[in-house]
Design an enzyme around this catalytic site. Structure first.
Site, short mmCIF file in Angstrom:
data_model
loop_
_atom_site.label_atom_id
_atom_site.label_comp_id
_atom_site.label_asym_id
_atom_site.label_seq_id
_atom_site.Cartn_x
_atom_site.Cartn_y
_atom_site.Cartn_z
N GLY A 217 0.83 -1.21 0.00
CA GLY A 217 0.00 0.00 0.00
C GLY A 217 0.85 1.24 0.00
O GLY A 217 2.05 1.19 -0.27
N ASN A 218 0.24 2.37 0.28
CA ASN A 218 1.00 3.61 0.40
C ASN A 218 0.37 4.47 1.49
O ASN A 218 -0.66 4.12 2.06
CB ASN A 218 1.08 4.35 -0.94
CG ASN A 218 -0.30 4.70 -1.46
OD1 ASN A 218 -1.00 5.51 -0.87
ND2 ASN A 218 -0.69 4.06 -2.56
N ARG A 219 0.99 5.61 1.78
CA ARG A 219 0.60 6.38 2.96
C ARG A 219 -0.54 7.36 2.72
O ARG A 219 -0.88 8.14 3.60
CB ARG A 219 1.84 7.14 3.48
CG ARG A 219 2.83 6.23 4.18
CD ARG A 219 4.12 6.97 4.46
NE ARG A 219 3.88 8.26 5.09
CZ ARG A 219 4.65 9.33 4.94
NH1 ARG A 219 5.72 9.25 4.17
NH2 ARG A 219 4.37 10.46 5.53
N SER A 220 -1.16 7.32 1.56
CA SER A 220 -2.23 8.29 1.29
C SER A 220 -3.43 8.06 2.21
O SER A 220 -3.92 6.94 2.32
CB SER A 220 -2.67 8.18 -0.16
OG SER A 220 -3.79 9.00 -0.36
#
Ligand code: CTP
Length: 425
Positions: A217-220
């Site tokens: 995933g990513n931090r958004s």
């Protein structure tokens, strides 16, 4: 932005007016406060003065040391003649909390203190947020007063049901939370410049499964995209928000389509893009995903897995290729370091966008998973506008302003403004 006059009448809920003032200021508004003498028993003027950075007026014969100016405005050379200068210059007069007594006065045109006198003199939209004991609220006299006010064009912000200030009492009469009061304020202050337009927003970060429990995933957080959707809706657009893994509540009126992976997001965009007039592609879409995610949970004793990755579809590029005349496409680019703007500009050209919103993710406290952002908006027409660090809803306003400018340039799209409709909300 706008000049908000906040009237505070007597009631335990007066403390929520403090937070409402703070949130309104954070959203860029200039706030002045008028209190009734009774409200001072609940919250002192010093608190409002500290938050607004301006004198609070209570008495009808009190002189205003700010000479009718709102915070951020230069001090006029002369003091205004009228003690009603504040309401004359306001874009909105919000009375919160509005006590039963104050509502009765407003309904009957009584003007025995500065707050009620200002309401009688208001040429701007007036909104009242009743807050009181539920028996007082449901009393036919109060209901008749509210009906009379609504019929006269006043926006009545309905109280909420729940625990009341008096111990053990439940019912209708609670002042809505400051966030809700601010949302109504924003809606009343915003002209419907995007009326009739369909805006598609993507938000959040995609998750690409490794197995049945793990993902890349990513931090958004989705905050920027949700703020854009809220701002577009406030401006009258019909908004669809494709949200990837964002644990946020959408603004009223925003249609949400939830997705998890880049593939699901691509599919949802494909379905929604055709009818959209504006695309705001704020989602952080994964560029790679694991090849053949395991259906079950990978077990430790099977050894450390090696992940093979494959590229995902570049959704924005695919959509650009399908664009029809008049559609406005805005991309977002999170770039790292001093060359962020140059990288953003080449992405704008490569993806053939109308605008790109660039932020430098090497700076602490902005962009990913943060409440604030600092961006530069680059347009295909050569505009480069830096938006200094601000709350994401303010950045959203700047992005939508840019969209409106592009639409005006591209299609001669006229700005439409109209008075807010009077209602009970
Ligand atoms: N984007 C997209 N599909 C992807 C990746 C990104 O639609 N698979 C969109 C993003 O939503 C954003 C824009 O493209 O609006 C730019 O995203 P970014 O990740 O910065 O661009 P990339 O093309 O992936 O470039 P790079 O990773 O090389 O920086």
């Amino acid at each position: 932005m706008a000049r908000l006059l906040l009237g505070v009448s007597g009631g335990i809920a007066a403390y929520k007016a403090l937070e409402t003032a703070r949130l309104a200021i954070r959203s860029g508004h200039a706030v002045r406060v008028i209190q009734t003498p009774t409200s001072e028993r609940f919250v002192g003027r010093a608190s409002f003065e500290a938050i607004t950075g301006a004198p609070v007026l209570i008495g009808q014969f009190e002189s205003d040391s700010a000479r009718g100016a709102y915070p951020g405005e230069p001090l006029p050379e002369r003091a205004p003649i009228s003690h009603l200068a504040l309401v004359e210059r306001a874009d909105l007069y919000l009375i919160a909390p509005a006590s039963a007594n104050t509502l009765a006065k407003l309904a009957h045109g009584q003007a025995d203190n500065l707050l009620s006198t200002a309401a009688l003199a208001a040429a701007c939209p007036l909104a009242v947020a009743p807050a009181m004991n539920h028996r007082m609220y449901l009393h036919p006299a109060t209901q008749a007063n509210l009906k009379a006010l609504a019929a006269r064009g006043v926006t009545v912000i309905e109280p909420e049901s729940g625990e009341l200030a008096s111990h053990g009492e439940y019912g209708s009469g609670r002042l809505p939370d400051p966030e809700r009061l601010l949302a109504v304020t924003q809606a009343l202050l915003t002209a419907p410049t995007l009326d009739g337009l369909r805006v598609l927003v993507t938000a959040g970060g995609t998750r690409e499964p490794i197995d049945s429990v793990r993902f890349i995933g990513n931090r958004s957080s989705g905050r920027m995209g949700f703020a854009l959707a809220a701002e577009a809706a406030r401006r009258g657009a019909e908004v669809t928000l494709i949200a990837a893994n964002a644990a946020l509540a959408p603004a009223p009126g925003v249609r949400v389509c939830e997705v998890a992976t880049a593939e699901e997001l691509a599919h949802a965009c494909e379905v929604e893009f055709e009818r959209a007039d504006v695309l705001l592609m704020a989602a952080a879409v994964a560029d790679f995903r694991p090849v053949g995610a395991a259906e079950t949970k990978l077990k430790k004793d099977q050894g450390v897995p090696s992940l093979e990755l494959e590229p995902t579809t570049d959704v924005l590029t695919t959509l650009t290729e399908r664009r029809r005349a008049g559609q406005v496409l805005v991309g977002f680019a999170a770039e790292h370091g001093e060359h962020a703007i140059d990288l953003g500009r080449s992405k704008l050209e490569r993806k053939r966008l109308d605008a790109i919103v660039v932020n430098d993710v090497s700076r602490p406290g902005i962009a990913f998973d943060a409440l604030e952002n600092e961006v530069t908006i680059l347009t295909a027409g050569g505009e480069q506008r830096h938006i200094p660090r601000a709350a994401k809803d303010q950045v959203a306003q700047a992005v939508l302003d840019a969209v409106e400018r592009i639409r005006t340039e591209v299609s001669g799209g006229a700005r439409r403004a109209g008075p807010p409709s009077a209602t009970r909300v």
